[in-house]
Design a protein around this motif. Structure first.
Motif, PDB file in Angstrom:
ATOM      1  N   VAL A  35      44.814  36.284 101.692  1.00 24.18           N
ATOM      2  CA  VAL A  35      45.318  37.396 100.875  1.00 24.18           C
ATOM      3  C   VAL A  35      45.178  38.708 101.647  1.00 24.18           C
ATOM      4  O   VAL A  35      46.093  39.527 101.687  1.00 24.18           O
ATOM      5  CB  VAL A  35      44.564  37.469  99.523  1.00 24.18           C
ATOM      6  CG1 VAL A  35      44.901  38.738  98.769  1.00 24.18           C
ATOM      7  CG2 VAL A  35      44.880  36.247  98.681  1.00 24.18           C
ATOM      8  N   VAL A  36      44.043  38.905 102.292  1.00 24.35           N
ATOM      9  CA  VAL A  36      43.760  40.138 103.020  1.00 24.35           C
ATOM     10  C   VAL A  36      44.558  40.211 104.326  1.00 24.35           C
ATOM     11  O   VAL A  36      44.786  41.292 104.852  1.00 24.35           O
ATOM     12  CB  VAL A  36      42.240  40.254 103.292  1.00 24.35           C
ATOM     13  CG1 VAL A  36      41.899  41.447 104.150  1.00 24.35           C
ATOM     14  CG2 VAL A  36      41.482  40.333 101.977  1.00 24.35           C
ATOM     15  N   ALA A  37      45.022  39.074 104.836  1.00 27.90           N
ATOM     16  CA  ALA A  37      45.738  39.035 106.117  1.00 27.90           C
ATOM     17  C   ALA A  37      47.090  39.744 106.071  1.00 27.90           C
ATOM     18  O   ALA A  37      47.625  40.109 107.109  1.00 27.90           O
ATOM     19  CB  ALA A  37      45.932  37.590 106.575  1.00 27.90           C
ATOM     20  N   ASP A  38      47.643  39.963 104.883  1.00 26.91           N
ATOM     21  CA  ASP A  38      48.912  40.663 104.753  1.00 26.91           C
ATOM     22  C   ASP A  38      48.691  42.162 105.005  1.00 26.91           C
ATOM     23  O   ASP A  38      47.829  42.777 104.365  1.00 26.91           O
ATOM     24  CB  ASP A  38      49.467  40.458 103.345  1.00 26.91           C
ATOM     25  CG  ASP A  38      50.733  41.244 103.123  1.00 26.91           C
ATOM     26  OD1 ASP A  38      51.790  40.802 103.594  1.00 26.91           O
ATOM     27  OD2 ASP A  38      50.650  42.327 102.498  1.00 26.91           O
ATOM     28  N   ALA A  43      46.356  47.387 103.696  1.00 26.81           N
ATOM     29  CA  ALA A  43      46.514  48.844 103.582  1.00 26.81           C
ATOM     30  C   ALA A  43      46.107  49.316 102.187  1.00 26.81           C
ATOM     31  O   ALA A  43      45.467  50.371 102.040  1.00 26.81           O
ATOM     32  CB  ALA A  43      47.953  49.247 103.883  1.00 26.81           C
ATOM     33  N   LEU A  44      46.454  48.554 101.167  1.00 20.96           N
ATOM     34  CA  LEU A  44      46.055  48.913  99.803  1.00 20.96           C
ATOM     35  C   LEU A  44      44.537  48.887  99.663  1.00 20.96           C
ATOM     36  O   LEU A  44      43.937  49.808  99.095  1.00 20.96           O
ATOM     37  CB  LEU A  44      46.691  47.977  98.780  1.00 20.96           C
ATOM     38  CG  LEU A  44      48.193  48.114  98.602  1.00 20.96           C
ATOM     39  CD1 LEU A  44      48.721  47.005  97.697  1.00 20.96           C
ATOM     40  CD2 LEU A  44      48.553  49.480  98.043  1.00 20.96           C
ATOM     41  N   ARG A  75      48.231  42.681  91.570  1.00 19.87           N
ATOM     42  CA  ARG A  75      48.057  41.494  90.730  1.00 19.87           C
ATOM     43  C   ARG A  75      47.408  40.361  91.529  1.00 19.87           C
ATOM     44  O   ARG A  75      46.480  39.693  91.055  1.00 19.87           O
ATOM     45  CB  ARG A  75      49.403  41.034  90.167  1.00 19.87           C
ATOM     46  CG  ARG A  75      49.633  41.446  88.738  1.00 19.87           C
ATOM     47  CD  ARG A  75      50.810  40.728  88.103  1.00 19.87           C
ATOM     48  NE  ARG A  75      52.078  40.921  88.780  1.00 19.87           N
ATOM     49  CZ  ARG A  75      52.845  41.995  88.656  1.00 19.87           C
ATOM     50  NH1 ARG A  75      52.462  42.997  87.885  1.00 19.87           N
ATOM     51  NH2 ARG A  75      53.984  42.076  89.308  1.00 19.87           N
ATOM     52  N   LEU A  76      47.875  40.164  92.750  1.00 17.32           N
ATOM     53  CA  LEU A  76      47.306  39.125  93.603  1.00 17.32           C
ATOM     54  C   LEU A  76      45.871  39.468  94.004  1.00 17.32           C
ATOM     55  O   LEU A  76      44.977  38.609  93.961  1.00 17.32           O
ATOM     56  CB  LEU A  76      48.174  38.930  94.850  1.00 17.32           C
ATOM     57  CG  LEU A  76      47.778  37.796  95.776  1.00 17.32           C
ATOM     58  CD1 LEU A  76      47.824  36.450  95.066  1.00 17.32           C
ATOM     59  CD2 LEU A  76      48.685  37.780  96.991  1.00 17.32           C
ATOM     60  N   LEU A  77      45.636  40.716  94.364  1.00 23.54           N
ATOM     61  CA  LEU A  77      44.281  41.145  94.736  1.00 23.54           C
ATOM     62  C   LEU A  77      43.319  41.001  93.558  1.00 23.54           C
ATOM     63  O   LEU A  77      42.158  40.609  93.738  1.00 23.54           O
ATOM     64  CB  LEU A  77      44.306  42.590  95.247  1.00 23.54           C
ATOM     65  CG  LEU A  77      45.053  42.804  96.575  1.00 23.54           C
ATOM     66  CD1 LEU A  77      45.199  44.292  96.867  1.00 23.54           C
ATOM     67  CD2 LEU A  77      44.349  42.079  97.717  1.00 23.54           C
TER      68      LEU A  77
END
Length: 122
Positions: A35-38, A43-44, A75-77
């Motif tokens: 998830v964090v790799a995007d 950036a968020l 939502r995903l985070l």
């Protein structure tokens, strides 16, 4: 048929196995890292870290993303337990929900030497 492996250093193998621990924890962190790799989601997370709490609209302005893209990413985070919403009247602001991700961001993007507004490290 059982195949025995000849170990070079059994103590190191034992330490490695102990370090792995519960594979479910490894699997969960692998999902979180994906998830964090995007770059947009990272950036968020960095923006939320520095702002402490920030709304969708302000996050969109800070990152150059659309409100819709920010909302979808949040939502995903949220689903992965990385951020949490805080409602204040009609405004919803997001903050980091995971101390490990907070520490990770310090490695990705350390705080400036002279923080704005005289704030110390958050």
């Amino acid at each position: 048929m059982s195949t025995e492996r000849k170990l070079i250093d059994p103590e190191r193998v034992s330490a490695a196995v102990d370090g792995l621990g519960d594979r479910a924890v490894i699997d969960e962190w692998a999902r979180r890292f994906s998830v964090v790799a995007d770059p947009s989601r990272l950036a968020l997370l960095v923006s939320i870290h520095y702002a402490r709490e920030i709304s969708v609209t302000d996050l969109a302005a800070a990152t150059g993303m659309t409100d819709t893209a920010v909302s979808q990413a949040l939502r995903l985070l949220r689903a992965h337990g990385l951020v949490t919403p805080q409602r204040s009247g009609r405004v919803v602001r997001y903050r980091l929900a995971d101390a490990t991700v907070h520490e990770l961001i310090h490695h990705v993007r350390p705080h400036p030497e002279h923080p704005a507004n005289g704030d110390e490290d958050r």
